[in-house]
Design a protein around this motif. Structure first.
Motif, PDB file in Angstrom:
ATOM      1  N   GLY A  58       0.769  -1.238   0.000  1.00  0.00           N
ATOM      2  CA  GLY A  58       0.000   0.000   0.000  1.00  0.00           C
ATOM      3  C   GLY A  58       0.799   1.288   0.000  1.00  0.00           C
ATOM      4  N   LEU A  59       2.121   1.228   0.041  1.00  0.00           N
ATOM      5  CA  LEU A  59       2.941   2.442   0.021  1.00  0.00           C
ATOM      6  C   LEU A  59       2.902   3.082  -1.352  1.00  0.00           C
ATOM      7  CD1 LEU A  59       6.168   1.388   1.960  1.00  0.00           C
ATOM      8  CD2 LEU A  59       4.119   2.501   2.852  1.00  0.00           C
ATOM      9  N   GLN A  60       3.064   4.402  -1.371  1.00  0.00           N
ATOM     10  CA  GLN A  60       3.085   5.143  -2.627  1.00  0.00           C
ATOM     11  C   GLN A  60       4.293   6.079  -2.674  1.00  0.00           C
ATOM     12  OE1 GLN A  60      -0.980   6.750  -2.591  1.00  0.00           O
ATOM     13  NE2 GLN A  60      -1.393   5.347  -4.280  1.00  0.00           N
ATOM     14  N   PRO A  61       5.495   5.501  -2.783  1.00  0.00           N
ATOM     15  CA  PRO A  61       6.685   6.355  -2.870  1.00  0.00           C
ATOM     16  C   PRO A  61       6.780   7.019  -4.240  1.00  0.00           C
ATOM     17  CG  PRO A  61       7.293   4.080  -3.219  1.00  0.00           C
ATOM     18  CD  PRO A  61       5.827   4.077  -2.855  1.00  0.00           C
ATOM     19  N   SER A  62       7.465   8.151  -4.278  1.00  0.00           N
ATOM     20  CA  SER A  62       7.758   8.754  -5.585  1.00  0.00           C
ATOM     21  C   SER A  62       8.894   7.952  -6.214  1.00  0.00           C
ATOM     22  CB  SER A  62       8.143  10.221  -5.427  1.00  0.00           C
ATOM     23  OG  SER A  62       9.299  10.347  -4.630  1.00  0.00           O
ATOM     24  N   PHE A  63       8.977   7.998  -7.537  1.00  0.00           N
ATOM     25  CA  PHE A  63      10.024   7.242  -8.219  1.00  0.00           C
ATOM     26  C   PHE A  63      10.537   7.995  -9.429  1.00  0.00           C
ATOM     27  CE2 PHE A  63       6.282   5.902 -10.598  1.00  0.00           C
ATOM     28  CZ  PHE A  63       6.720   5.971 -11.911  1.00  0.00           C
ATOM     29  N   THR A  64      11.756   7.667  -9.814  1.00  0.00           N
ATOM     30  CA  THR A  64      12.294   8.036 -11.120  1.00  0.00           C
ATOM     31  C   THR A  64      12.832   6.755 -11.740  1.00  0.00           C
ATOM     32  OG1 THR A  64      14.514   8.543 -10.292  1.00  0.00           O
ATOM     33  CG2 THR A  64      12.940  10.374 -10.415  1.00  0.00           C
ATOM     34  N   TYR A  65      12.795   6.705 -13.043  1.00  0.00           N
ATOM     35  CA  TYR A  65      13.262   5.532 -13.782  1.00  0.00           C
ATOM     36  C   TYR A  65      14.021   6.022 -15.002  1.00  0.00           C
ATOM     37  CZ  TYR A  65      13.158   1.524 -16.909  1.00  0.00           C
ATOM     38  OH  TYR A  65      13.531   0.521 -17.767  1.00  0.00           O
ATOM     39  N   ASP A  66      15.237   5.521 -15.185  1.00  0.00           N
ATOM     40  CA  ASP A  66      16.039   5.889 -16.347  1.00  0.00           C
ATOM     41  C   ASP A  66      16.635   4.635 -16.962  1.00  0.00           C
ATOM     42  OD1 ASP A  66      16.077   8.898 -16.314  1.00  0.00           O
ATOM     43  OD2 ASP A  66      16.784   8.476 -14.282  1.00  0.00           O
ATOM     44  N   LEU A  67      16.533   4.516 -18.268  1.00  0.00           N
ATOM     45  CA  LEU A  67      17.094   3.396 -19.013  1.00  0.00           C
ATOM     46  C   LEU A  67      17.928   3.962 -20.153  1.00  0.00           C
ATOM     47  CD1 LEU A  67      15.559   0.145 -20.193  1.00  0.00           C
ATOM     48  CD2 LEU A  67      16.328   1.738 -21.941  1.00  0.00           C
ATOM     49  N   THR A  68      19.144   3.457 -20.285  1.00  0.00           N
ATOM     50  CA  THR A  68      19.984   3.805 -21.431  1.00  0.00           C
ATOM     51  C   THR A  68      20.605   2.518 -21.951  1.00  0.00           C
ATOM     52  OG1 THR A  68      21.901   4.212 -20.012  1.00  0.00           O
ATOM     53  CG2 THR A  68      20.578   6.123 -20.614  1.00  0.00           C
ATOM     54  N   GLY A  69      20.910   2.495 -23.215  1.00  0.00           N
ATOM     55  CA  GLY A  69      21.548   1.315 -23.766  1.00  0.00           C
ATOM     56  C   GLY A  69      21.584   1.341 -25.270  1.00  0.00           C
ATOM     57  N   SER A  70      21.958   0.198 -25.807  1.00  0.00           N
ATOM     58  CA  SER A  70      22.028   0.059 -27.255  1.00  0.00           C
ATOM     59  C   SER A  70      21.796  -1.398 -27.621  1.00  0.00           C
ATOM     60  CB  SER A  70      23.400   0.520 -27.767  1.00  0.00           C
ATOM     61  OG  SER A  70      24.415  -0.293 -27.221  1.00  0.00           O
ATOM     62  N   GLY A  71      21.538  -1.596 -28.880  1.00  0.00           N
ATOM     63  CA  GLY A  71      21.318  -2.953 -29.342  1.00  0.00           C
ATOM     64  C   GLY A  71      21.520  -3.047 -30.837  1.00  0.00           C
ATOM     65  N   PHE A  72      21.399  -4.266 -31.320  1.00  0.00           N
ATOM     66  CA  PHE A  72      21.457  -4.466 -32.765  1.00  0.00           C
ATOM     67  C   PHE A  72      20.571  -5.635 -33.151  1.00  0.00           C
ATOM     68  CE2 PHE A  72      25.195  -6.672 -31.050  1.00  0.00           C
ATOM     69  CZ  PHE A  72      25.080  -7.949 -31.590  1.00  0.00           C
ATOM     70  N   ILE A  73      20.154  -5.590 -34.407  1.00  0.00           N
ATOM     71  CA  ILE A  73      19.342  -6.646 -35.014  1.00  0.00           C
ATOM     72  C   ILE A  73      20.225  -7.316 -36.038  1.00  0.00           C
ATOM     73  CG2 ILE A  73      17.247  -7.183 -36.323  1.00  0.00           C
ATOM     74  CD1 ILE A  73      16.226  -4.354 -35.450  1.00  0.00           C
ATOM     75  N   MET A  74      20.178  -8.642 -36.077  1.00  0.00           N
ATOM     76  CA  MET A  74      21.009  -9.351 -37.050  1.00  0.00           C
ATOM     77  C   MET A  74      20.278 -10.568 -37.577  1.00  0.00           C
ATOM     78  SD  MET A  74      23.829 -11.114 -34.638  1.00  0.00           S
ATOM     79  CE  MET A  74      23.578 -12.725 -33.984  1.00  0.00           C
ATOM     80  N   THR A  75      20.793 -11.095 -38.654  1.00  0.00           N
ATOM     81  CA  THR A  75      20.316 -12.363 -39.196  1.00  0.00           C
ATOM     82  C   THR A  75      21.396 -13.400 -38.938  1.00  0.00           C
ATOM     83  OG1 THR A  75      21.267 -11.904 -41.357  1.00  0.00           O
ATOM     84  CG2 THR A  75      18.964 -11.243 -41.004  1.00  0.00           C
TER      85      THR A  75
END
Length: 189
Positions: A58-75
């Motif tokens: 039942g808690l309601q803390p404030s939050f921040t969320y950060d995501l950084t990264g990279s990727g690739f698609i290949m066959t």
């Protein structure tokens, strides 16, 4: 691969993978000699707000969320299937009653481990997720660790890209501290 409190933004931990799967794509494996990278991309997302029913208490803390990264698609092989490979860093911060905890998932690797064409319009994808996480309390000390590797199996409808079924087939090989227990204890709840 941290345990995620119910009712919060923790679904974000798999969001790049889930977003790609929902778009009809698959996640990558180490590139063999006949692999061809067809696209490289960057990941960058941020969000903030108030968590609803943090850890189911039942808690309601404030939050921040950060995501950084990279990727690739290949066959790979015959080139008919797309494989993905991502390396991301996630930082989640929660503040309750003036106390802050920061959960850091640095250098998380998500990639396809195996793809099977089931011959019925579906694919079975085994994805490998590996990395190390640390949850830091208000005093700067580590209150929980969660590292190792996890394997997930997805069944995907090729026509729609929808995930039909998802299961964890190999649990974490590393430290598995309970995120909710550690944070709630730190906050004195």
């Amino acid at each position: 691969m941290s345990a995620h409190p119910k009712g919060t933004i923790m679904f974000k931990n798999l969001s790049p993978l889930a977003a790609l799967l929902a778009g009809g794509l698959i996640i990558a494996a180490a590139a063999p000699a006949n692999a061809a990278v067809i696209e490289r991309y960057s990941l960058d997302a941020s969000e903030s707000g108030v968590a609803d029913d943090f850890c189911g208490v039942g808690l309601q803390p404030s939050f921040t969320y950060d995501l950084t990264g990279s990727g690739f698609i290949m066959t790979r092989g015959d080139g008919e299937l797309l494989w993905f490979h991502e390396k991301i860093t996630e930082v989640r911060t929660f503040t309750y009653n003036g106390m802050t905890v920061t959960d850091i998932q640095p250098n998380t690797l998500s990639k396809d481990h195996k793809i099977i064409d089931n011959g019925d319009g579906t694919l079975t994808v085994t994805a490998l997720l590996t990395g190390g996480g640390r949850t830091i309390g208000s005093d700067g000390k580590v209150i929980a660790k969660n590292d190792g590797q996890v394997r997930l199996r997805f069944t995907i409808d090729v026509a729609t890209g929808d995930v039909i079924d998802e299961e964890q087939i190999f649990g974490s090989t590393g430290t598995n501290d309970d995120f909710c227990a550690a944070v709630l204890d730190h906050w004195g709840v």
